[in-house]
Enzyme design. Structure first.
Site, PDB file in Angstrom:
ATOM      1  N   HIS A  96       3.868   4.119  12.784  1.00  0.00           N
ATOM      2  CA  HIS A  96       4.071   4.137  11.333  1.00  0.00           C
ATOM      3  C   HIS A  96       5.149   5.194  11.084  1.00  0.00           C
ATOM      4  O   HIS A  96       4.858   6.392  11.003  1.00  0.00           O
ATOM      5  CB  HIS A  96       2.754   4.495  10.633  1.00  0.00           C
ATOM      6  CG  HIS A  96       2.838   4.482   9.143  1.00  0.00           C
ATOM      7  ND1 HIS A  96       2.445   3.407   8.382  1.00  0.00           N
ATOM      8  CD2 HIS A  96       3.259   5.424   8.264  1.00  0.00           C
ATOM      9  CE1 HIS A  96       2.606   3.679   7.094  1.00  0.00           C
ATOM     10  NE2 HIS A  96       3.116   4.910   7.007  1.00  0.00           N
ATOM     11  N   CYS A 117       4.116   9.755   1.491  1.00  0.00           N
ATOM     12  CA  CYS A 117       2.784  10.326   1.312  1.00  0.00           C
ATOM     13  C   CYS A 117       2.782  11.267   0.110  1.00  0.00           C
ATOM     14  O   CYS A 117       3.570  12.223   0.072  1.00  0.00           O
ATOM     15  CB  CYS A 117       2.359  11.089   2.565  1.00  0.00           C
ATOM     16  SG  CYS A 117       0.770  11.943   2.409  1.00  0.00           S
ATOM     17  N   ASN A 125       9.166   4.587   4.206  1.00  0.00           N
ATOM     18  CA  ASN A 125       9.016   4.059   5.558  1.00  0.00           C
ATOM     19  C   ASN A 125      10.323   3.425   6.010  1.00  0.00           C
ATOM     20  O   ASN A 125      11.223   3.152   5.210  1.00  0.00           O
ATOM     21  CB  ASN A 125       7.942   2.970   5.574  1.00  0.00           C
ATOM     22  CG  ASN A 125       6.584   3.499   5.179  1.00  0.00           C
ATOM     23  OD1 ASN A 125       5.747   3.813   6.020  1.00  0.00           O
ATOM     24  ND2 ASN A 125       6.336   3.578   3.883  1.00  0.00           N
ATOM     25  N   HIS A 172       8.276   7.045   9.153  1.00  0.00           N
ATOM     26  CA  HIS A 172       8.981   7.342   7.908  1.00  0.00           C
ATOM     27  C   HIS A 172      10.402   7.792   8.242  1.00  0.00           C
ATOM     28  O   HIS A 172      10.648   8.425   9.267  1.00  0.00           O
ATOM     29  CB  HIS A 172       8.241   8.415   7.106  1.00  0.00           C
ATOM     30  CG  HIS A 172       7.005   7.899   6.453  1.00  0.00           C
ATOM     31  ND1 HIS A 172       6.928   7.625   5.112  1.00  0.00           N
ATOM     32  CD2 HIS A 172       5.795   7.562   6.980  1.00  0.00           C
ATOM     33  CE1 HIS A 172       5.716   7.162   4.822  1.00  0.00           C
ATOM     34  NE2 HIS A 172       5.016   7.113   5.944  1.00  0.00           N
ATOM     35  N   ARG A 232       0.834  -1.212   0.000  1.00  0.00           N
ATOM     36  CA  ARG A 232       0.000   0.000   0.000  1.00  0.00           C
ATOM     37  C   ARG A 232       0.858   1.248   0.000  1.00  0.00           C
ATOM     38  O   ARG A 232       0.984   1.946  -1.001  1.00  0.00           O
ATOM     39  CB  ARG A 232      -0.960  -0.026   1.206  1.00  0.00           C
ATOM     40  CG  ARG A 232      -2.099   1.008   1.116  1.00  0.00           C
ATOM     41  CD  ARG A 232      -1.709   2.406   1.517  1.00  0.00           C
ATOM     42  NE  ARG A 232      -1.292   2.519   2.903  1.00  0.00           N
ATOM     43  CZ  ARG A 232      -0.848   3.631   3.452  1.00  0.00           C
ATOM     44  NH1 ARG A 232      -0.738   4.745   2.719  1.00  0.00           N
ATOM     45  NH2 ARG A 232      -0.444   3.660   4.711  1.00  0.00           N
ATOM     46  N   ASP A 233       1.521   1.501   1.106  1.00  0.00           N
ATOM     47  CA  ASP A 233       2.305   2.728   1.243  1.00  0.00           C
ATOM     48  C   ASP A 233       3.508   2.724   0.309  1.00  0.00           C
ATOM     49  O   ASP A 233       3.860   3.750  -0.278  1.00  0.00           O
ATOM     50  CB  ASP A 233       2.769   2.869   2.695  1.00  0.00           C
ATOM     51  CG  ASP A 233       3.189   4.289   3.044  1.00  0.00           C
ATOM     52  OD1 ASP A 233       3.648   5.004   2.144  1.00  0.00           O
ATOM     53  OD2 ASP A 233       3.065   4.675   4.217  1.00  0.00           O
TER      54      ASP A 233
END
Length: 316
Positions: free
Chosen positions: A211, A244, A253, A213, A19-20
Site C-alpha cells: 500500500h 492518512c 496513493n 503512498h 476508502r482511502d
C-alpha cells in the site's frame, strides 16, 4: 542488455479510492456518486475494490454512508469487495452489510497508533482478536495490515524486529495475508527490498501486499522493489487520491492508472482496461474537483501519439 526475468507475468490491483481516496475529501461526496464511481472501476475490469471503511462516522464523516454504499453494489458479483474495520463494532457493521472480506487496522508505532486508533500498538493488537473470532464464526475472510511500516512521521524508521513481532501476532491469530503500508511515503526502493526480504525469509508462508503512498514521488520505484521480492499485490487509488488523516503532510496513493500503465508497459498484466480506467480517473477528478498527482491524467499513456510536424523546420 540487463535481464528482467524477475518480473512476474501478472499482478493484482486493489482499487482503494472509495476508502482511502475519499476519506481525505472534506466536501461531501454524495452516496450516488460514490456508487457510480465504484461501478466505473468495475466496468474498467477492476476485480478487487476496497469499497469503504466502517469507522465511526464522527471520525471520518465522508464514509458515514458505508452501509448504503455496500448495499448498492452487491450486484457486482464478479468483484471482490473488502472493507477496512477499526474495531469490533465496525466489523459487525461490515459483516451485516454483506462484506465478505475485512482488513484489520494496525500501526507499527505507538505514536501513529495513538493518533490513528487512540491506543498503543499492544492495546490495538488485543482488540483485533474479537474481530477475527467474529469473522471466523461468520465465514468472512480477514487480512491484516501494518501502517507506517517503512517509516513513521513521529518516530522515524521502524525497527525490523517490531515489524516481525507484529507478523508473529498476526500468525498467532491465523492471519497470513498482510498489507504493508508506506503511509507517510518515507520508504525508498532499497528499504522496501530489504524489509520484504527479511519478512519473506522469516514468514515464507505469508502473502504480502503493498500500500504505497506517493508523498515523495517514490511509490512506483518502490513497487518495482516489491516486485523484485516476488510481491504481486498492490493497492492503488484512482486519480492518485488519498492519504492518512492522522499522518502529517499525508499525500495520495500511487494512482491506479499510473501503476497499471507502468506494469502493462513492462509486460505485467493486470486484467484491467487502461483506457477505461483512465476514463474512470477523469470522472473521479470531475467529481471531487481535483486529482492527487496522477501522471497519466496529465500526459496520457505512451500509446497516445501526436501528429507529426508538417513542413520544414527553419533554423536560425
Amino acid at each position: 542488455m540487463p535481464s528482467y526475468d524477475w518480473l512476474p507475468k501478472e499482478a493484482t490491483i486493489w482499487e482503494v479510492c472509495p476508502r482511502d481516496g475519499f476519506q481525505m475529501e472534506e466536501e461531501w461526496i454524495p452516496t450516488e456518486d460514490k456508487i457510480r464511481l465504484i461501478r466505473s472501476f468495475a466496468d474498467a475490469g477492476v476485480k478487487h475494490i476496497e469499497v469503504t471503511s466502517f469507522v465511526h462516522p464522527k471520525a471520518i464523516p465522508q464514509l458515514s454512508d458505508a452501509e448504503e454504499v455496500v448495499k448498492q453494489v452487491q450486484d457486482l458479483s464478479d468483484v471482490s469487495f473488502r472493507a477496512l474495520v477499526p474495531n469490533l463494532k465496525g466489523a459487525e457493521r461490515a459483516i451485516n452489510s454483506g462484506i465478505k472480506k475485512l482488513k484489520l487496522m494496525l500501526s507499527a508505532t505507538d505514536s501513529h497508533s495513538l493518533s490513528n486508533a487512540n491506543a498503543t500498538v499492544e492495546e490495538a493488537q488485543a482488540a483485533l482478536l474479537p474481530i477475527v473470532e467474529l469473522a471466523n464464526k461468520k465465514n468472512v475472510a480477514v487480512s491484516g495490515s501494518i501502517s507506517v511500516a517503512f517509516g513513521c512521521p513521529f518516530e522515524g524508521k521502524v525497527p525490523l524486529e517490531r515489524l516481525l513481532a507484529i507478523l508473529s501476532y498476526y500468525r498467532a491469530m491465523g492471519i497470513k495475508e498482510v498489507s504493508l503500508a508506506d503511509t507517510s511515503g518515507t520508504g525508498d526502493p532499497n528499504l522496501i527490498y530489504e524489509v520484504l526480504g527479511n519478512m519473506r525469509k522469516e514468514y515464507p508462508d505469508f502473502t504480502f501486499s503493498m500500500h504505497l503512498h506517493n508523498t515523495r514521488g517514490l511509490a512506483l520505484a518502490n513497487s518495482l522493489a516489491a516486485l523484485q521480492q516476488r510481491v504481486t499485490i498492490f493497492d492503488s487509488s484512482s486519480a492518485g487520491l488519498g492519504g492518512c488523516p492522522y499522518a502529517p503532510n499525508a499525500a495520495g496513493n500511487i494512482a491506479s492508472e499510473d501503476i497499471v500503465h507502468a506494469f502493462h508497459e513492462m509486460g505485467i498484466q493486470t486484467g484491467i482496461d487502461l483506457d477505461r480506467l483512465l476514463e474512470a480517473a477523469e470522472e473521479v477528478k470531475r467529481t471531487v474537483g481535483h486529482d492527487g498527482g496522477s501522471f497519466l491524467l496529465k500526459a496520457g499513456p505512451n500509446s497516445n501519439l501526436h501528429g507529426k510536424p508538417s513542413g520544414q523546420v527553419k533554423l536560425g
